[in-house]
Scaffold this motif. Structure first.
Motif, PDB file in Angstrom:
ATOM      1  N   GLY A 273       0.824  -1.205   0.000  1.00 46.52           N
ATOM      2  CA  GLY A 273       0.000   0.000   0.000  1.00 46.52           C
ATOM      3  C   GLY A 273       0.856   1.252   0.000  1.00 46.52           C
ATOM      4  N   GLY A 274       1.907   1.251   0.823  1.00 50.13           N
ATOM      5  CA  GLY A 274       2.817   2.397   0.854  1.00 50.13           C
ATOM      6  C   GLY A 274       3.524   2.609  -0.464  1.00 50.13           C
ATOM      7  N   GLN A 276       2.527   1.686  -3.421  1.00 50.92           N
ATOM      8  CA  GLN A 276       1.567   2.129  -4.429  1.00 50.92           C
ATOM      9  C   GLN A 276       1.231   3.609  -4.269  1.00 50.92           C
ATOM     10  OE1 GLN A 276      -1.661  -0.604  -3.882  1.00 50.92           O
ATOM     11  NE2 GLN A 276      -0.759  -2.204  -5.161  1.00 50.92           N
ATOM     12  N   LEU A 277       1.055   4.060  -3.022  1.00 48.15           N
ATOM     13  CA  LEU A 277       0.739   5.465  -2.801  1.00 48.15           C
ATOM     14  C   LEU A 277       1.883   6.372  -3.236  1.00 48.15           C
ATOM     15  CD1 LEU A 277      -1.078   5.340   0.664  1.00 48.15           C
ATOM     16  CD2 LEU A 277      -2.091   5.807  -1.571  1.00 48.15           C
ATOM     17  N   VAL A 278       3.111   5.988  -2.894  1.00 51.29           N
ATOM     18  CA  VAL A 278       4.265   6.771  -3.321  1.00 51.29           C
ATOM     19  C   VAL A 278       4.360   6.800  -4.844  1.00 51.29           C
ATOM     20  CG1 VAL A 278       6.788   6.893  -3.331  1.00 51.29           C
ATOM     21  CG2 VAL A 278       5.575   6.393  -1.204  1.00 51.29           C
ATOM     22  N   SER A 279       4.171   5.656  -5.463  1.00 55.50           N
ATOM     23  CA  SER A 279       4.260   5.567  -6.923  1.00 55.50           C
ATOM     24  C   SER A 279       3.187   6.422  -7.590  1.00 55.50           C
ATOM     25  CB  SER A 279       4.111   4.108  -7.367  1.00 55.50           C
ATOM     26  OG  SER A 279       5.093   3.286  -6.771  1.00 55.50           O
ATOM     27  N   ILE A 280       1.966   6.339  -7.083  1.00 56.31           N
ATOM     28  CA  ILE A 280       0.879   7.133  -7.650  1.00 56.31           C
ATOM     29  C   ILE A 280       1.160   8.626  -7.465  1.00 56.31           C
ATOM     30  CG2 ILE A 280      -1.560   7.725  -7.399  1.00 56.31           C
ATOM     31  CD1 ILE A 280      -2.059   4.778  -6.684  1.00 56.31           C
ATOM     32  N   GLY A 281       1.730   8.989  -6.314  1.00 62.64           N
ATOM     33  CA  GLY A 281       2.051  10.390  -6.067  1.00 62.64           C
ATOM     34  C   GLY A 281       3.067  10.935  -7.052  1.00 62.64           C
TER      35      GLY A 281
END
Length: 311
Positions: A273-274, A276-281
């Motif tokens: 989850g972490g 993915q969030l960093v990547s999406i950001g």
């Protein structure tokens, strides 16, 4: 030879008159040059524009452009580049932290054949946290970006007409001028000076604005963050595979002592989850820049000026 002095102002009612007076005292010593003073009011909400009008009425060398709102220093500099008529342009800040006494030395270097003359300051008198952040930014930026930046070199510099034309030909919306000045190349040199502290008013560069500006610069001149999140994804996959392999071996060796799946589930959710969030950001930052580029909006809108300009 005609030289343009370009100064963007934003809420500098306490400094604009003193800046003009100090500047003109230095310029009056340089008898071999004709000077155009081009002042940009970047949507100030105080009396900066009022003082600017008064200065222009009393000094015919002063030309000014006032924006309809605050568009930022990058837009202010671009407006100045597009309307400057001098054979060279010297960019300065409006708070006298860029000492006018260096103008003569800059012009001497220009006469020697340099297209870009950069002024590099020491960081005397600045907060330790500011120095730490600046040093970290330049270290990271030079590792990631396709251009090289020098710590202490701000926007205070001289650009020849050839360099100005190169800069104005780059019409990207997300502008990071420090990088652009380096990217265009040309023959350049550096002069050094001791840091000057602001005499009045408040700095317009908060930590948040400085951080955003640093991120904009890195993202504008590098695709390394995209490659880094790809590498991070591979590392996370490798860690997850090793963890699953360890659980499998533990179960084979001692089924009775094998742990339940609760920890495994939490670990997997948090880790991926972490990531993915960093990547999406990071992807979102690049997509956001594309979003602004494709709109094709003007970099600035002129509300008032004492020169003939096109909106």
């Amino acid at each position: 030879m005609k030289i343009t002095i370009l100064i963007p102002f934003y809420n500098e009612e306490e400094m604009i008159v003193k800046t003009h007076n100090t500047l003109t005292k230095e310029l009056d010593k340089l008898k071999d040059y004709q000077f155009e003073l081009l002042y940009i009011n970047d949507g100030s909400s105080d009396r900066t524009l009022e003082h600017m009008r008064s200065i222009a009425q009393n000094d015919l060398r002063v030309k000014y452009i006032s924006f309809s709102r605050n568009f930022g220093k990058e837009s202010g500099m671009l407006a100045g580049f597009e309307h400057a008529t001098g054979e060279a342009v010297i960019i300065m800040d409006g708070d006298l932290q860029n000492p006018p006494r260096l103008i003569k030395e800059m012009l001497d270097k220009f006469q020697e054949g340099y297209d870009i003359v950069n002024a590099k300051r020491t960081r005397r008198g600045e907060k330790r946290s500011t120095n730490l952040f600046a040093g970290l930014f330049y270290r990271v930026a030079n590792d990631l970006m396709e251009v090289q930046l020098t710590d202490g070199v701000s926007d205070f510099r001289l650009l020849s007409r050839k360099a100005i034309e190169a800069i104005t030909s780059l019409q990207e919306y997300n502008r990071f001028s420090k990088g652009l000045f380096s990217w265009i190349g040309f023959k350049s040199t550096v002069i050094e000076y001791d840091n000057e502290l602001r005499e009045a008013g408040q700095t317009k560069w908060s930590f948040k604005k400085s951080l955003n500006y640093a991120l904009d610069g890195i993202l504008s001149f590098s695709n390394q963050p995209l490659r880094m999140i790809f590498a991070l994804g591979l590392v996370c996959i490798a860690i997850a595979l090793l963890y699953v392999l360890w659980l499998f071996i533990s179960y084979i060796i001692s089924p009775a002592t094998a742990v339940s799946g609760y920890f495994t589930t939490i670990f997997t959710v948090v880790l991926f989850g972490g990531v993915q969030l960093v990547s999406i950001g990071v992807l979102g930052e690049y997509i956001g820049k594309i979003f602004y580029e494709v709109k094709g909006r003007p970099h600035y809108i002129i509300e008032e000026s004492n020169i003939e300009v096109d909106d």
